[in-house]
Write a protein that holds these residues in place. Structure first.
Motif, PDB file in Angstrom:
ATOM      1  N   GLU A  83      37.164  54.133  48.382  1.00  0.00           N
ATOM      2  CA  GLU A  83      35.749  53.824  48.879  1.00  0.00           C
ATOM      3  C   GLU A  83      35.703  54.109  50.564  1.00  0.00           C
ATOM      4  N   ARG A  97      45.701  44.004  49.560  1.00  0.00           N
ATOM      5  CA  ARG A  97      44.446  43.657  49.268  1.00  0.00           C
ATOM      6  C   ARG A  97      43.652  44.716  48.335  1.00  0.00           C
ATOM      7  N   ARG A 101      42.181  45.928  44.226  1.00  0.00           N
ATOM      8  CA  ARG A 101      40.664  46.754  43.561  1.00  0.00           C
ATOM      9  C   ARG A 101      41.065  47.884  42.814  1.00  0.00           C
ATOM     10  N   GLN A 103      42.901  50.275  39.964  1.00  0.00           N
ATOM     11  CA  GLN A 103      43.237  50.076  38.670  1.00  0.00           C
ATOM     12  C   GLN A 103      44.051  51.462  38.354  1.00  0.00           C
ATOM     13  N   HIS A 130      46.818  38.368  43.532  1.00  0.00           N
ATOM     14  CA  HIS A 130      45.682  38.940  43.992  1.00  0.00           C
ATOM     15  C   HIS A 130      44.914  37.684  44.349  1.00  0.00           C
ATOM     16  N   ALA A 133      42.886  38.023  47.740  1.00  0.00           N
ATOM     17  CA  ALA A 133      41.746  38.946  47.543  1.00  0.00           C
ATOM     18  C   ALA A 133      40.604  38.382  46.653  1.00  0.00           C
ATOM     19  N   MET A 134      40.977  37.735  45.722  1.00  0.00           N
ATOM     20  CA  MET A 134      39.832  37.041  44.801  1.00  0.00           C
ATOM     21  C   MET A 134      39.156  35.926  45.233  1.00  0.00           C
TER      22      MET A 134
END
Length: 179
Positions: A83, A97, A101, A103, A130, A133-134
């Protein structure tokens, strides 16, 4: 003047450029040290909606690429951007972190999964690792659903195991005898 009506392609989610991974080899019996080139100059992009499967012979570097892309075993050279963020520049906390995200499904379940852990243990592990991060609230809302799925998996496994034993016992019984 020409105008294109085709939409511009979406920016890549993952961009890998000139990725290489080398491992040093020790010198034996006074010989010269060398380098094993596991992966050399790999480049690809994954855009939204796309899936990439790495296919190749055993030892061709598929898992090495996966580990290098997730920085579990960082590349010797090249760039990996997720990203738009260069993963090589992230610290341990930021990378943890980011992995939440990304996979990845590795090819060898025996190397990736511990047979002593249940499906529920693996679901719990995801939340444990996680949760920052969640967000604590999101993890708490999702846990009951995952716990229910884990219980269904255990119940299904137990039922399959019981019916397999019953079928085996029935097949081994002598004619005229009940199991």
């Amino acid at each position: 003047m020409l105008m294109s009506t085709a939409p511009a392609p979406a920016a890549p989610i993952l961009s890998v450029r000139n990725l290489s991974k080398h491992y040093p080899l020790r010198a034996w019996w006074g010989g010269k040290a060398s380098v094993f080139r596991a992966v050399e100059d790999v480049s690809f992009e994954i855009r939204p909606g796309e899936t990439l499967g790495l296919v190749g012979e055993s030892g061709s570097g598929k898992s090495t690429i996966g580990r290098a892309v997730t920085m579990l075993n960082p590349p010797t050279s090249g760039t990996v951007a997720f990203e738009g963020t260069d993963l090589a520049g992230l610290g341990a906390r930021e990378m943890r972190r980011m992995r939440a995200r990304i996979q990845t499904v590795f090819q060898d379940p025996y190397a990736a999964l511990n047979p002593r852990m249940s499906a529920g243990d693996y679901v719990a592990e995801v939340f444990r690792l996680h949760r920052p991060a969640m967000g604590r609230g999101s993890a708490a809302r999702r846990w009951p659903a995952c716990s229910s799925v884990s219980g269904s998996i255990r119940a299904s496994w137990a039922a399959t195991r019981t019916s397999s034993r019953a079928a085996s016992a029935s097949a081994s019984a002598s004619p005229g005898q009940s199991p």
